[in-house]
Design an enzyme around this catalytic site. Structure first.
Site, PDB file in Angstrom:
ATOM      1  N   ARG A  37       0.931  -1.430   0.016  1.00 24.80           N
ATOM      2  CA  ARG A  37       0.024   0.034  -0.032  1.00 24.80           C
ATOM      3  C   ARG A  37       0.823   1.413   0.217  1.00 24.80           C
ATOM      4  O   ARG A  37       0.503   2.112  -0.490  1.00 24.80           O
ATOM      5  CB  ARG A  37      -1.117  -0.033   1.284  1.00 24.80           C
ATOM      6  CG  ARG A  37      -2.064  -0.884   1.059  1.00 24.80           C
ATOM      7  CD  ARG A  37      -3.138  -0.957   2.258  1.00 24.80           C
ATOM      8  NE  ARG A  37      -4.190  -1.376   1.737  1.00 24.80           N
ATOM      9  CZ  ARG A  37      -5.122  -1.835   2.942  1.00 24.80           C
ATOM     10  NH1 ARG A  37      -5.047  -1.741   4.080  1.00 24.80           N
ATOM     11  NH2 ARG A  37      -6.260  -2.340   2.331  1.00 24.80           N
ATOM     12  N   LYS A 198     -18.051 -16.435   3.576  1.00 23.93           N
ATOM     13  CA  LYS A 198     -19.331 -16.113   3.964  1.00 23.93           C
ATOM     14  C   LYS A 198     -19.785 -15.793   2.676  1.00 23.93           C
ATOM     15  O   LYS A 198     -19.584 -14.832   1.960  1.00 23.93           O
ATOM     16  CB  LYS A 198     -19.392 -15.206   5.056  1.00 23.93           C
ATOM     17  CG  LYS A 198     -19.108 -15.866   6.444  1.00 23.93           C
ATOM     18  CD  LYS A 198     -19.155 -14.924   7.580  1.00 23.93           C
ATOM     19  CE  LYS A 198     -18.939 -15.637   9.020  1.00 23.93           C
ATOM     20  NZ  LYS A 198     -18.940 -14.629  10.010  1.00 23.93           N
ATOM     21  N   GLY A 354      -7.977  -8.007  -0.171  1.00 18.95           N
ATOM     22  CA  GLY A 354      -7.870  -8.867   0.965  1.00 18.95           C
ATOM     23  C   GLY A 354      -7.371 -10.149   0.604  1.00 18.95           C
ATOM     24  O   GLY A 354      -6.052 -10.236   0.476  1.00 18.95           O
ATOM     25  N   GLY A 377     -12.374  -4.444   1.268  1.00 19.55           N
ATOM     26  CA  GLY A 377     -13.907  -3.944   1.441  1.00 19.55           C
ATOM     27  C   GLY A 377     -14.567  -2.723   0.568  1.00 19.55           C
ATOM     28  O   GLY A 377     -15.467  -2.962  -0.112  1.00 19.55           O
TER      29      GLY A 377
HETATM   30  P1  AMP Z   1     -13.912 -13.771   3.495  1.00 21.06           P
HETATM   31  O1  AMP Z   1     -13.309 -12.876   4.390  1.00 21.06           O
HETATM   32  O2  AMP Z   1     -15.309 -14.111   3.411  1.00 21.06           O
HETATM   33  O3  AMP Z   1     -13.231 -13.435   1.867  1.00 21.06           O
HETATM   34  O4  AMP Z   1     -13.219 -15.110   3.680  1.00 21.06           O
HETATM   35  C1  AMP Z   1     -11.709 -15.242   3.586  1.00 21.06           C
HETATM   36  C2  AMP Z   1     -11.615 -16.740   4.476  1.00 21.06           C
HETATM   37  O5  AMP Z   1     -12.448 -17.851   4.027  1.00 21.06           O
HETATM   38  C3  AMP Z   1     -10.159 -17.315   4.587  1.00 21.06           C
HETATM   39  O6  AMP Z   1      -9.687 -17.093   5.898  1.00 21.06           O
HETATM   40  C4  AMP Z   1     -10.319 -18.554   4.120  1.00 21.06           C
HETATM   41  O7  AMP Z   1      -9.772 -19.315   5.177  1.00 21.06           O
HETATM   42  C5  AMP Z   1     -11.638 -19.031   4.540  1.00 21.06           C
HETATM   43  N1  AMP Z   1     -12.267 -20.114   3.824  1.00 21.06           N
HETATM   44  C6  AMP Z   1     -12.205 -20.297   2.310  1.00 21.06           C
HETATM   45  N2  AMP Z   1     -12.883 -21.545   1.953  1.00 21.06           N
HETATM   46  C7  AMP Z   1     -13.244 -22.292   3.204  1.00 21.06           C
HETATM   47  C8  AMP Z   1     -13.639 -23.337   3.496  1.00 21.06           C
HETATM   48  N3  AMP Z   1     -14.182 -24.231   2.476  1.00 21.06           N
HETATM   49  N4  AMP Z   1     -13.966 -23.781   4.922  1.00 21.06           N
HETATM   50  C9  AMP Z   1     -13.633 -22.723   5.806  1.00 21.06           C
HETATM   51  N5  AMP Z   1     -13.365 -21.606   5.668  1.00 21.06           N
HETATM   52  C10 AMP Z   1     -12.762 -21.159   4.103  1.00 21.06           C
END
Ligand code: AMP
Length: 397
Positions: A37, A198, A354, A377
């Site tokens: 950054r 999520k 991210g 974000g």
């Molecule tokens: P996000 O902030 O929603 O983009 O989520 C990122 C996180 O999702 C990372 O820390 C990954 O470890 C987690 N992640 C990705 N795939 C999976 C999965 N199949 N089960 C659990 N966590 C996951």
């Protein structure tokens, strides 16, 4: 761009107040561990210094609850000094008499970094008095902090009410250029690939992109809520029970709109996300009840790869599995490699910051993709189709 940009401004001898995003990771010794950054802000910084502006940089760092030495921007000042090869002054505060003195002592072509804006809760509250005090430090204002542009804070939005000329810096322009190009006039086929833990944070992105893309590939933890909504056994895989109906609705919409929404056909499962866990690859109809899906499988990778190889524009946000654990990083790393390959063949590839940006760096491919956003974000909100308050607040051309 409809907003003023740095190139529209006379910078010489002016006090140029610049909001940057120096929210960088620090280790236990408070050393900067990833300076991307800071590096990405250099074109704006160099332009102001070369044009003889008096540069006042401000940023937040982390989420301090009040003043704390661990989240001081001093180590960032030191790293910036190294990158610039010239002195960077630092002051222990971001408003007040000491800061005003430092600013008035600043000569043309010199640079000053203020202390962490979030040491004051007024920053995130967009407090008008606080914003006014910040504004008093500059003759003109530039926002180069794309990563914070989705927040209406004192230093990103409030401050613009008290300065006549408020413009976008080079990094801000670059970020907006690529994301806008993808959303408004992508070269087709346009493919989006989404992953991460999520669905909840990405529903609006899915809904907005669904109307724009030729294919939407979904991997990562969020795919399991979709599978659950289809009545499949997902074992101990990540599930958002309150989003099952939403997942069903998205699948229905995709069908109605004839969107090519592609979910994994196989996954890597294990009892837990550890490096010593025993893994196996199963079809998505065969997830054992005591196991969880932690990465996409090889057949899914083949399908995703075929879609991505057809694409002329790709937007990627979110890892395909638990990429922090080596055993479950394959899907995510392969996606980064496929994107590097198609970029070489002329496709435009955009990574939405991210975790996916971290994965690209982990794969050593950060120079092989078209654009890696500095704002996770902010880029998500842009992809949702939202107006970013930090951009909206800038002066119209
Ligand atoms: P996000 O902030 O929603 O983009 O989520 C990122 C996180 O999702 C990372 O820390 C990954 O470890 C987690 N992640 C990705 N795939 C999976 C999965 N199949 N089960 C659990 N966590 C996951």
């Amino acid at each position: 761009m409809e907003k003023l940009t740095i190139d529209d401004l006379q910078l010489k001898d002016k006090r140029v107040l610049v909001r940057v995003d120096f929210n960088v990771p620090l280790d236990k010794k408070c050393e900067v561990t990833d300076d991307r950054r800071i590096v990405e802000s250099l074109p704006t910084i160099n332009k102001i210094l070369q044009d003889g502006g008096k540069l006042i940089l401000m940023s937040h760092l982390g989420r301090p609850k009040g003043r704390t030495q661990e989240l001081s921007l001093l180590p960032v000042a030191k790293r910036l000094e190294k990158l610039l090869g010239k002195p960077v002054k630092f002051v222990n505060d971001c408003i007040g008499p000491e800061v005003e003195k430092a600013v008035s002592g600043l000569k043309s072509g010199e640079c000053l970094l203020l202390e962490n804006l979030r040491f004051y809760p007024e920053e995130e509250k967009n407090n008008p008095e606080f914003a006014k005090k910040l504004a008093g430090l500059g003759d003109i204002y530039i926002n180069d902090a794309f990563g914070t542009a989705h927040r209406a804070h004192a230093s990103t939005e409030g401050v613009t009410k008290y300065i006549q000329q408020c413009a976008a810096g080079y990094l801000m322009q670059k970020e907006l250029k690529y994301l806008d190009m993808a959303l408004s006039h992508p070269k087709r086929p346009f493919v989006a690939i989404l992953g991460g833990a999520k669905i909840s944070g990405k529903i609006d992105v899915i809904e907005n992109l669904m109307n724009k893309v030729d294919a939407l590939l979904i991997g990562g933890g969020m795919s399991f809520t979709f599978f659950k909504s289809m009545g499949k056994e997902i074992g101990k895989s990540l599930l958002e029970p309150d989003k099952i109906d939403m997942a069903k609705e998205i699948l229905k919409q995709a069908k109605e709109k004839k969107v090519n929404l592609v979910l994994p056909v196989d996954v890597v499962v294990a009892a837990g996300a550890t490096d010593d866990a025993a893994t196996k690859i199963v079809g998505i109809d065969n997830i054992p009840p005591d196991m969880q899906g932690l990465d996409i499988g090889p057949k899914t990778l083949d399908i995703f790869s075929a879609e991505l190889k057809k694409a002329k524009t790709v937007v990627w946000n979110g890892p395909m599995g638990v990429f922090e654990v080596k055993k479950f990083a394959t899907g995510t790393i392969r996606v980064a490699e496929i994107l590097a390959g198609i970029t070489q063949n002329g496709a435009t590839t955009i990574v939405g910051g991210g975790d996916s940006a971290a994965a690209v760096t982990q794969a050593g491919l950060e120079d092989k993709l078209t654009h890696i956003s500095t704002g996770g974000g902010a880029s998500l909100e842009f992809l949702e189709g939202k107006v970013l308050p930090g951009v909206a607040a800038l002066t119209d051309k």
